[in-house]
Scaffold this motif. Structure first.
Motif, PDB file in Angstrom:
ATOM      1  N   ALA A  81       0.757  -1.048 -13.349  1.00 19.15           N
ATOM      2  CA  ALA A  81       2.206  -0.856 -13.259  1.00 19.15           C
ATOM      3  C   ALA A  81       2.589   0.555 -13.703  1.00 19.15           C
ATOM      4  N   ALA A  82       1.929   1.066 -14.732  1.00 14.30           N
ATOM      5  CA  ALA A  82       2.199   2.436 -15.179  1.00 14.30           C
ATOM      6  C   ALA A  82       1.804   3.449 -14.113  1.00 14.30           C
ATOM      7  N   THR A  83       0.699   3.184 -13.417  1.00 13.60           N
ATOM      8  CA  THR A  83       0.276   4.062 -12.327  1.00 13.60           C
ATOM      9  C   THR A  83       1.321   4.082 -11.224  1.00 13.60           C
ATOM     10  N   ASP A  84       1.812   2.910 -10.839  1.00 13.53           N
ATOM     11  CA  ASP A  84       2.843   2.844  -9.795  1.00 13.53           C
ATOM     12  C   ASP A  84       4.117   3.555 -10.237  1.00 13.53           C
ATOM     13  N   LEU A  85       4.512   3.351 -11.473  1.00  7.16           N
ATOM     14  CA  LEU A  85       5.725   3.986 -11.974  1.00  7.16           C
ATOM     15  C   LEU A  85       5.594   5.503 -11.961  1.00  7.16           C
ATOM     16  N   ALA A  86       4.424   6.006 -12.360  1.00  2.00           N
ATOM     17  CA  ALA A  86       4.221   7.451 -12.388  1.00  2.00           C
ATOM     18  C   ALA A  86       4.221   8.062 -10.994  1.00  2.00           C
ATOM     19  N   ALA A  87       3.862   7.252  -9.989  1.00  5.15           N
ATOM     20  CA  ALA A  87       3.820   7.737  -8.609  1.00  5.15           C
ATOM     21  C   ALA A  87       5.127   7.518  -7.858  1.00  5.15           C
ATOM     22  N   ALA A  88       6.062   6.802  -8.459  1.00  6.74           N
ATOM     23  CA  ALA A  88       7.234   6.327  -7.717  1.00  6.74           C
ATOM     24  C   ALA A  88       8.378   7.322  -7.643  1.00  6.74           C
ATOM     25  N   ARG A  89       8.447   8.246  -8.584  1.00 10.31           N
ATOM     26  CA  ARG A  89       9.655   9.069  -8.706  1.00 10.31           C
ATOM     27  C   ARG A  89       9.982   9.828  -7.429  1.00 10.31           C
ATOM     28  N   VAL A  90       8.958  10.383  -6.796  1.00 13.83           N
ATOM     29  CA  VAL A  90       9.216  11.201  -5.604  1.00 13.83           C
ATOM     30  C   VAL A  90       9.845  10.393  -4.484  1.00 13.83           C
ATOM     31  N   TRP A  91       9.505   9.106  -4.400  1.00  9.87           N
ATOM     32  CA  TRP A  91      10.012   8.290  -3.294  1.00  9.87           C
ATOM     33  C   TRP A  91      11.460   7.879  -3.492  1.00  9.87           C
ATOM     34  N   THR A  92      11.984   8.039  -4.709  1.00 10.21           N
ATOM     35  CA  THR A  92      13.393   7.708  -4.927  1.00 10.21           C
ATOM     36  C   THR A  92      14.324   8.687  -4.230  1.00 10.21           C
ATOM     37  N   HIS A  93      13.803   9.816  -3.784  1.00 10.63           N
ATOM     38  CA  HIS A  93      14.612  10.802  -3.063  1.00 10.63           C
ATOM     39  C   HIS A  93      14.742  10.467  -1.581  1.00 10.63           C
ATOM     40  N   PHE A  94      14.108   9.411  -1.141  1.00  7.00           N
ATOM     41  CA  PHE A  94      14.154   8.995   0.255  1.00  7.00           C
ATOM     42  C   PHE A  94      15.078   7.784   0.404  1.00  7.00           C
ATOM     43  N   HIS A  95      15.796   7.732   1.502  1.00  3.12           N
ATOM     44  CA  HIS A  95      16.532   6.529   1.838  1.00  3.12           C
ATOM     45  C   HIS A  95      15.538   5.437   2.238  1.00  3.12           C
ATOM     46  N   ARG A  96      15.934   4.196   2.033  1.00  3.31           N
ATOM     47  CA  ARG A  96      15.050   3.085   2.390  1.00  3.31           C
ATOM     48  C   ARG A  96      14.673   3.138   3.868  1.00  3.31           C
ATOM     49  N   SER A  97      15.611   3.544   4.711  1.00  2.00           N
ATOM     50  CA  SER A  97      15.307   3.623   6.141  1.00  2.00           C
ATOM     51  C   SER A  97      14.222   4.662   6.417  1.00  2.00           C
ATOM     52  N   GLU A  98      14.202   5.741   5.634  1.00  2.00           N
ATOM     53  CA  GLU A  98      13.175   6.766   5.815  1.00  2.00           C
ATOM     54  C   GLU A  98      11.816   6.260   5.347  1.00  2.00           C
ATOM     55  N   LEU A  99      11.790   5.500   4.266  1.00  2.00           N
ATOM     56  CA  LEU A  99      10.533   4.922   3.805  1.00  2.00           C
ATOM     57  C   LEU A  99       9.996   3.926   4.824  1.00  2.00           C
ATOM     58  N   ASP A 100      10.895   3.138   5.406  1.00  2.00           N
ATOM     59  CA  ASP A 100      10.470   2.213   6.454  1.00  2.00           C
ATOM     60  C   ASP A 100       9.928   2.971   7.659  1.00  2.00           C
ATOM     61  N   GLU A 101      10.582   4.088   7.993  1.00  2.00           N
ATOM     62  CA  GLU A 101      10.124   4.891   9.131  1.00  2.00           C
ATOM     63  C   GLU A 101       8.762   5.511   8.838  1.00  2.00           C
ATOM     64  N   LEU A 102       8.580   5.999   7.622  1.00  2.00           N
ATOM     65  CA  LEU A 102       7.285   6.569   7.247  1.00  2.00           C
ATOM     66  C   LEU A 102       6.198   5.509   7.320  1.00  2.00           C
ATOM     67  N   ALA A 103       6.469   4.329   6.788  1.00  2.00           N
ATOM     68  CA  ALA A 103       5.472   3.256   6.828  1.00  2.00           C
ATOM     69  C   ALA A 103       5.134   2.880   8.259  1.00  2.00           C
ATOM     70  N   ALA A 104       6.150   2.810   9.114  1.00  3.80           N
ATOM     71  CA  ALA A 104       5.902   2.435  10.511  1.00  3.80           C
ATOM     72  C   ALA A 104       5.088   3.500  11.233  1.00  3.80           C
ATOM     73  N   ALA A 105       5.368   4.782  10.946  1.00  2.36           N
ATOM     74  CA  ALA A 105       4.616   5.856  11.591  1.00  2.36           C
ATOM     75  C   ALA A 105       3.187   5.929  11.076  1.00  2.36           C
ATOM     76  N   LEU A 106       3.019   5.703   9.770  1.00  3.56           N
ATOM     77  CA  LEU A 106       1.694   5.822   9.161  1.00  3.56           C
ATOM     78  C   LEU A 106       0.789   4.628   9.447  1.00  3.56           C
ATOM     79  N   ARG A 107       1.372   3.468   9.670  1.00  2.00           N
ATOM     80  CA  ARG A 107       0.558   2.244   9.738  1.00  2.00           C
ATOM     81  C   ARG A 107      -0.533   2.307  10.804  1.00  2.00           C
ATOM     82  N   PRO A 108      -0.230   2.683  12.052  1.00  3.90           N
ATOM     83  CA  PRO A 108      -1.324   2.745  13.032  1.00  3.90           C
ATOM     84  C   PRO A 108      -2.337   3.839  12.705  1.00  3.90           C
ATOM     85  N   ILE A 109      -1.875   4.923  12.116  1.00  2.29           N
ATOM     86  CA  ILE A 109      -2.780   5.996  11.695  1.00  2.29           C
ATOM     87  C   ILE A 109      -3.711   5.482  10.602  1.00  2.29           C
TER      88      ILE A 109
END
Length: 284
Positions: A236-264
Motif C-alpha cells: 500500500a505504501a508503494t502504491d501511495l508513493a506512486a500515485a501522486r502523479v496520476w492525481t493530475h489526470f482526469h479520470r477520463s484521461e486515465l481510462d483513455e491511457l489504460a485503453a490505449a496501453l492495454r493491447p500494447i
C-alpha cells in the motif's frame, strides 16, 4: 470477491511489460553484445545502471536493492572498460525499440502515439526527490521515434515506482535478501529468484531465520498473519508513493491511457516468460 486494485498498481501492470522487454528479448541481448557487454548480467547491470554514469558497485547495490553485493561486484566497475555508459544507454534503447518494433508491428500507430503523449505528461509531472534511478532516467534526452519514446517513458515511471518500493521495504525493516524470501513465501519459487539475485544458500537461510524470529514467517516458511499484514502495508505504501502523479489526470484521461496501453501491454506481456523475477503477477 473481486479484489480492488489501486489505480497506480493497475497502471503499473500495464506499463511494466513494455519496459521489461529490455530484460528478456533477443534484440536486447544482441544490442548489448554488439556494444561489448557479452553475457546476460553485463548487459543487465550495464544498461540499467548506465543513467548513473560509470559508477562502482556500491551505489548499484543500494539502488537495485535485492541483488547480493558479490553479484553486482562481479560486473561493476569492470564492464565500463568494455562499454562506456553512453554506449550502454544506446544499446539498451536500440534493443528495446527493436523488440517493440517486432512485438507491436500490428498495433495501430494512434494507440502508441496517444500512450506516449499521456505517459510523457506523467513523466513531466514526476517528483523524483529521493528517487535516484528515476531521476537519472528522467533527465536523459527524449529520444526520437514513438517506440523509443514509449519505452523511455515507461522506464522512468517504473524506476520511479521501484524507488518508492525500495523506500517502503526499508521502512518495513527488510533487507534485500529478506524481501526476496517474503516474495517466495507469497507466489514464487526460491529456485526462480535466488540464482537470479546471487544470494548464497547460507545467506538465504539466515534471512529466513531472521524473518521467522520477527514473526513474518511461520516455521514452515509460509507468511504468518502478521507477515501478511505487514506485506500488505508495504505494498500500500508503494502504491501511495506512486500515485501522486496520476492525481493530475482526469479520470477520463486515465481510462483513455489504460485503453490505449492495454493491447500494447498484452502483446509485450505475451513476449515475456510466464514467470519473471520482476514483480509482475505471473501470466496465467
Amino acid at each position: 470477491m473481486t479484489q480492488v486494485v489501486h489505480p497506480a498498481r493497475a497502471l503499473w501492470w500495464l506499463f511494466e511489460p513494455v519496459h521489461a522487454l529490455t530484460y528478456f528479448s533477443p534484440e536486447a541481448r544482441a544490442a548489448y553484445e554488439s556494444a561489448g557487454l557479452r553475457g546476460y548480467w553485463r548487459g543487465y547491470f550495464g544498461g540499467r545502471s548506465a543513467p548513473l554514469g560509470a559508477v562502482d558497485a556500491a551505489p548499484v547495490v543500494a539502488a537495485f536493492f535485492n541483488f547480493a553485493p558479490q553479484m553486482v561486484e562481479r560486473a561493476l566497475p569492470e564492464l565500463w572498460d568494455r562499454a562506456a555508459p553512453e554506449l550502454a544507454l544506446q544499446a539498451r534503447l536500440d534493443g528495446a525499440t527493436g523488440a517493440l518494433g517486432r512485438v507491436l508491428v500490428d498495433v495501430k500507430p494512434d494507440l502508441i502515439d496517444r500512450s506516449v503523449e499521456l505517459l510523457e505528461r506523467a513523466v513531466d509531472g514526476l517528483d523524483c526527490a529521493g528517487r535516484v534511478l528515476a531521476a537519472a532516467n528522467a533527465v536523459l534526452p527524449r529520444p526520437d521515434g514513438s517506440l523509443a519514446r514509449l519505452w523511455q517513458a515507461t522506464t522512468v515511471l517504473r524506476e520511479h515506482r521501484g524507488d518508492g518500493h525500495v523506500a517502503a521495504l526499508v521502512a518495513e525493516g527488510l533487507d534485500g535478501c529478506e524481501a526476496l524470501v517474503v516474495r517466495c513465501a507469497l507466489d514464487t519459487r526460491r529456485e526462480t529468484l535466488q540464482p537470479h539475485r546471487g544470494w548464497t544458500d547460507a545467506e538465504w537461510d539466515e534471512a529466513t531465520a531472521r524473518l521467522t524470529e520477527r514473526h513474518w514467517l511461520a516455521p514452515d516458511g509460509s507468511l504468518t498473519p502478521e507477515g501478511r499484514r505487514r506485506h500488505l502495508a508495504l505494498e500500500a505504501a508503494t502504491d501511495l508513493a506512486a500515485a501522486r502523479v496520476w492525481t493530475h489526470f482526469h479520470r477520463s484521461e486515465l481510462d483513455e491511457l489504460a485503453a490505449a496501453l492495454r493491447p500494447i501491454s498484452t502483446l509485450c506481456r505475451a513476449d515475456l516468460p510466464p514467470t519473471t523475477p520482476i514483480g509482475l503477477p505471473n501470466a496465467s
